[in-house]
Scaffold this motif. Structure first.
Motif: not given
Length: 168
Positions: A120-148
């Protein structure tokens, strides 16, 4: 949430322990495992895929003619998971994809053992967070967008991740 129920009859061969060593190093599964896997893959060809994190219930009924057959529960689960991945019914069996494995011994039956697997499929709120943490390009992009800084963004995501309670 989508779900799928599969029934396996007979003994589930262990992929990990029933291997044949080859002359030049390497190993391959035994003929018994290869036959089981080929037959089950053919029967699963039209089964629906369940993407994302899943919960899998493994319900085992141990069979036998006069005495219940013995089997290794952990090896049976590993063989089933490998089959489900090879059939592309699930995307993996790591903790992020399969956060809720639930094996249970349900009882004893005369004759062939039986295993009922419910995915059965389950709700997993950590999936999008893990996706960003594991993708350096996405992490850099998010950091730039947030000014961090990269470190500050990673810390913020880790704080979000550690605040999530995993429901079982």
């Amino acid at each position: 949430m989508p779900s799928l129920t599969l029934t396996f009859t007979g003994k589930i061969p262990a992929k990990r322990t029933s291997v044949v060593m080859m002359r030049l190093g390497g190993k391959r599964p035994s003929k018994a495992y290869a036959r089981w896997e080929a037959a089950e893959l053919a029967s699963l060809a039209d089964a629906p895929r369940i993407y994302g994190p899943v919960a899998i219930d493994y319900d085992f009924w141990v069979g036998g003619k006069d005495v219940p057959a013995t089997f290794d529960l952990d090896n049976a689960i590993a063989s089933i998971n490998d089959l489900l991945q090879k059939a592309q019914l699930i995307s993996g069996d790591d903790w992020a994809t399969l956060p809720q494995p639930c094996p249970r011994l349900r009882g004893f039956i005369r004759g062939e053992q039986r295993t009922v697997v419910t995915i059965a499929s389950v709700e997993a709120p950590w999936v999008p967070i893990l996706a960003v943490l594991c993708d350096n390009a996405a992490l850099r992009s998010l950091a730039a967008a947030n000014g961090l800084t990269l470190t500050a963004q990673r810390t913020k995501l880790w704080d979000e991740l550690t605040s999530i309670e995993v429901a079982v």
